[in-house]
Scaffold this motif. Structure first.
Motif, short mmCIF file in Angstrom:
data_model
loop_
_atom_site.label_atom_id
_atom_site.label_comp_id
_atom_site.label_asym_id
_atom_site.label_seq_id
_atom_site.Cartn_x
_atom_site.Cartn_y
_atom_site.Cartn_z
N PHE A 22 0.82 -1.21 0.00
CA PHE A 22 0.00 0.00 0.00
C PHE A 22 0.86 1.27 0.00
CE2 PHE A 22 -3.55 -2.45 2.36
CZ PHE A 22 -3.93 -3.03 1.15
N HIS A 23 2.09 1.15 0.44
CA HIS A 23 2.97 2.32 0.53
C HIS A 23 3.27 2.90 -0.85
CE1 HIS A 23 5.57 4.85 2.97
NE2 HIS A 23 6.49 4.77 2.02
N ALA A 24 3.08 2.12 -1.92
CA ALA A 24 3.37 2.59 -3.27
C ALA A 24 2.28 3.50 -3.82
CB ALA A 24 3.57 1.40 -4.21
N GLN A 25 1.10 3.49 -3.22
CA GLN A 25 -0.01 4.32 -3.67
C GLN A 25 -0.28 5.39 -2.61
OE1 GLN A 25 -3.30 5.44 -3.61
NE2 GLN A 25 -3.11 5.99 -5.77
N PRO A 26 -0.20 6.69 -2.96
CA PRO A 26 -0.30 7.75 -1.95
C PRO A 26 -1.59 7.70 -1.14
CG PRO A 26 0.52 8.64 -4.01
CD PRO A 26 0.10 7.24 -4.30
N ARG A 27 -2.71 7.40 -1.79
CA ARG A 27 -3.98 7.37 -1.06
C ARG A 27 -4.05 6.18 -0.11
NH1 ARG A 27 -8.00 10.48 -3.59
NH2 ARG A 27 -6.98 12.35 -4.42
N LEU A 28 -3.50 5.03 -0.51
CA LEU A 28 -3.51 3.85 0.35
C LEU A 28 -2.45 3.93 1.44
CD1 LEU A 28 -3.96 1.03 -2.33
CD2 LEU A 28 -5.72 2.10 -0.93
N ALA A 29 -1.43 4.73 1.21
CA ALA A 29 -0.33 4.83 2.18
C ALA A 29 -0.61 5.82 3.30
CB ALA A 29 0.95 5.22 1.46
N ILE A 30 -1.81 6.41 3.34
CA ILE A 30 -2.11 7.40 4.38
C ILE A 30 -2.01 6.76 5.77
CG2 ILE A 30 -3.95 8.84 5.33
CD1 ILE A 30 -4.83 9.47 2.54
N VAL A 31 -2.47 5.51 5.90
CA VAL A 31 -2.47 4.85 7.21
C VAL A 31 -1.04 4.64 7.71
CG1 VAL A 31 -3.14 2.79 8.48
CG2 VAL A 31 -4.68 3.75 6.75
N THR A 32 -0.19 4.06 6.86
CA THR A 32 1.18 3.79 7.28
C THR A 32 1.96 5.10 7.50
OG1 THR A 32 1.80 3.59 4.94
CG2 THR A 32 1.26 1.57 6.13
N LYS A 33 1.74 6.09 6.63
CA LYS A 33 2.43 7.36 6.80
C LYS A 33 1.94 8.09 8.05
CE LYS A 33 3.64 8.17 1.97
NZ LYS A 33 3.51 9.07 0.81
N THR A 34 0.67 7.90 8.39
CA THR A 34 0.15 8.50 9.62
C THR A 34 0.85 7.92 10.84
OG1 THR A 34 -2.02 8.90 8.62
CG2 THR A 34 -1.92 8.83 11.02
N VAL A 124 -3.68 12.69 18.89
CA VAL A 124 -2.33 12.57 18.32
C VAL A 124 -2.40 11.90 16.95
CG1 VAL A 124 -0.09 11.45 18.60
CG2 VAL A 124 -1.17 12.59 20.54
N ILE A 125 -3.15 10.83 16.87
CA ILE A 125 -3.26 10.10 15.59
C ILE A 125 -4.00 10.93 14.54
CG2 ILE A 125 -4.21 8.03 14.50
CD1 ILE A 125 -3.76 6.56 17.12
N MET A 126 -5.08 11.60 14.94
CA MET A 126 -5.85 12.38 13.98
C MET A 126 -5.07 13.60 13.49
SD MET A 126 -8.55 10.82 13.31
CE MET A 126 -9.25 12.13 12.33
N ASP A 127 -4.22 14.14 14.34
CA ASP A 127 -3.39 15.26 13.91
C ASP A 127 -2.45 14.82 12.78
OD1 ASP A 127 -2.19 17.71 13.77
OD2 ASP A 127 -0.82 17.36 15.44
N ALA A 128 -1.79 13.69 12.97
CA ALA A 128 -0.92 13.16 11.92
C ALA A 128 -1.72 12.76 10.68
CB ALA A 128 -0.12 11.97 12.44
N TYR A 129 -2.90 12.19 10.90
CA TYR A 129 -3.74 11.78 9.77
C TYR A 129 -4.19 12.99 8.95
CZ TYR A 129 -7.77 9.98 7.22
OH TYR A 129 -8.67 9.66 6.24
N THR A 130 -4.51 14.09 9.61
CA THR A 130 -4.95 15.28 8.90
C THR A 130 -3.83 15.83 8.02
OG1 THR A 130 -6.42 15.83 10.74
CG2 THR A 130 -5.90 17.58 9.19
N GLU A 131 -2.60 15.85 8.53
CA GLU A 131 -1.47 16.32 7.74
C GLU A 131 -1.22 15.42 6.53
OE1 GLU A 131 1.94 16.82 10.15
OE2 GLU A 131 1.01 18.27 11.51
N GLU A 132 -1.24 14.12 6.74
CA GLU A 132 -1.00 13.21 5.62
C GLU A 132 -2.13 13.26 4.59
OE1 GLU A 132 1.64 11.63 4.90
OE2 GLU A 132 2.70 12.19 6.73
N LYS A 133 -3.34 13.42 5.05
CA LYS A 133 -4.45 13.52 4.11
C LYS A 133 -4.36 14.79 3.28
CE LYS A 133 -9.50 13.31 3.83
NZ LYS A 133 -10.76 13.25 4.59
#
Length: 373
Positions: A22-34, A124-133
């Motif tokens: 999933f890391h190869a696709q930006p939209r699918l990699a949001i979870v791991t990048k978060t 904490v998690i939602m803050d990182a998720y918002t930035e990655e999204k």
């Protein structure tokens, strides 16, 4: 038993492998990048979380350990507290040992663990998720990427494009397999270089590849600039502005001192100085009167000069108006003469027409008489 343990580990390995894919696709990699972005904050938060959780677990053992089976040992108490944190508790059984004790522990556990710490964990998690999204907002979706892969495959089959792996292999061969040196090189690569060194590479694909690479590099540089780095940059710029303001204040203070010095310095004979401080052998009042008299005289001369210039300008306008008026009178007189001439011509034409009509009538009468005779 070991076989079942192996079966248990196998799906977990597949799950980790899926996350890597999933890391190869930006939209699918949001979870791991978060999770990657929030790792540092989660580590610090986890220390506080588990310390507080362990203290409350010990309290539960001391309160309920002798009466409730779920709190008799440390592992059971940890499991019971973890279940209570997500809403699975039996308050009636807790109240049997004492309602006050149960209320104190239960309210403390819910307020600290559930309402405060769990919500902070989500923040904490939602803050990182918002930035990655936000960063993946302009990224290509899975649908568009699938169509893009299909387009590239068809073009490759038709011989219209070259695989990116082939381009990478050319650079890797040039640097003899040293990928770090290859990535550290900052030379400018042009379309002509790619078309000359990569077989069957079209200029259109080479240009598109370079443009996409540049856009990806710029987006990666922007992604490396975190909020903390931005704050450091703003702080440094604020310090520089503050230093410049201090320098400007010192310069302005120096200029004010020099102006005060020149204001105090005597300059006899200068009109401005004599006006304020008086001249040699004269008082300030006499110097002021003389300066005012000169100023009024100069102003009167200037006003008179302007008045004379305006009068000359008005006289010039009047002469021009008179010339135009005389020309207009001459045109009117010529028009009157032309009207008289036209009236005389019309009268002559009317007289000529009357004579012609009389002659024709006489000829008609004569012809009628001859015919009658």
């Amino acid at each position: 038993k070991n076989f079942r343990l192996g079966l248990f580990c196998y799906p977990s390995i597949i799950m980790c492998r899926l996350f890597k894919s999933f890391h190869a696709q930006p939209r699918l990699a949001i979870v791991t990048k978060t999770l990657e972005r929030a790792t540092e904050d989660l580590i610090h938060f986890g220390i506080v979380f588990f310390c507080v959780f362990f203290c409350l677990v010990v309290n539960s053992i001391l309160f309920f350990g002798q009466d409730i089976e779920g709190f008799t040992t440390l592992p059971r108490a940890v499991n019971s507290c973890f279940r209570a944190m997500f809403g699975d508790w039996d308050f009636g059984m807790m109240a049997e040992i004492g309602l006050l004790k149960a209320q104190i522990w239960f309210w403390s556990f819910m307020l600290i663990m559930v309402l405060i710490l769990l919500n902070m964990l989500l923040a904490v998690i939602m803050d990182a998720y918002t930035e990655e999204k936000a960063r993946a907002r302009t990224a290509m979706s899975l649908k568009d990427q699938s169509f893009d892969i299909l387009r590239r495959y068809r073009q490759f089959k038709r011989g219209e494009r070259v695989r990116l792996n082939d381009i990478w292999a050319v650079f890797e061969e040039e640097y003899k397999g040293d990928v770090k040196a290859m990535l550290a090189d900052d030379r400018m690569i042009k379309v002509s270089f790619l078309t000359e060194n990569v077989r069957h590479l079209q200029p259109k694909q080479a240009k598109r590849t370079l443009e996409n690479s540049l856009a990806k590099y710029e987006s990666m540089k922007e992604a490396e600039v975190t909020e903390e780095k931005k704050l450091h940059g703003i702080r440094d710029n604020a310090k520089k502005v503050e230093m410049r303001i201090e320098t400007m204040m010192e310069d302005m203070e120096y200029m004010a001192q020099r102006m005060q010095y020149y204001d105090r310095m005597q300059a006899n004979g200068d009109p401005e100085y004599d006006f304020h401080f008086g001249g040699e052998g004269r008082s300030a009042t006499e110097a002021s009167q003389e300066a005012i008299s000169h100023a009024v005289t100069d102003l009167s001369q200037e006003v008179c000069g302007l008045f004379v210039d305006n009068l000359k300008r008005i006289e010039g306008w009047q002469d021009a108006f008179e010339r135009q008026q005389n020309e207009l009178h001459g045109l009117v007189a010529e028009m009157q003469i032309m009207v008289r001439q036209q009236a005389w011509c019309v009268a002559a034409m009317a007289e000529a027409v009357d004579q012609l009509g009389a002659e024709e009538a006489a000829d008609a009468i004569a012809q009628g008489a001859e015919a009658a005779g």
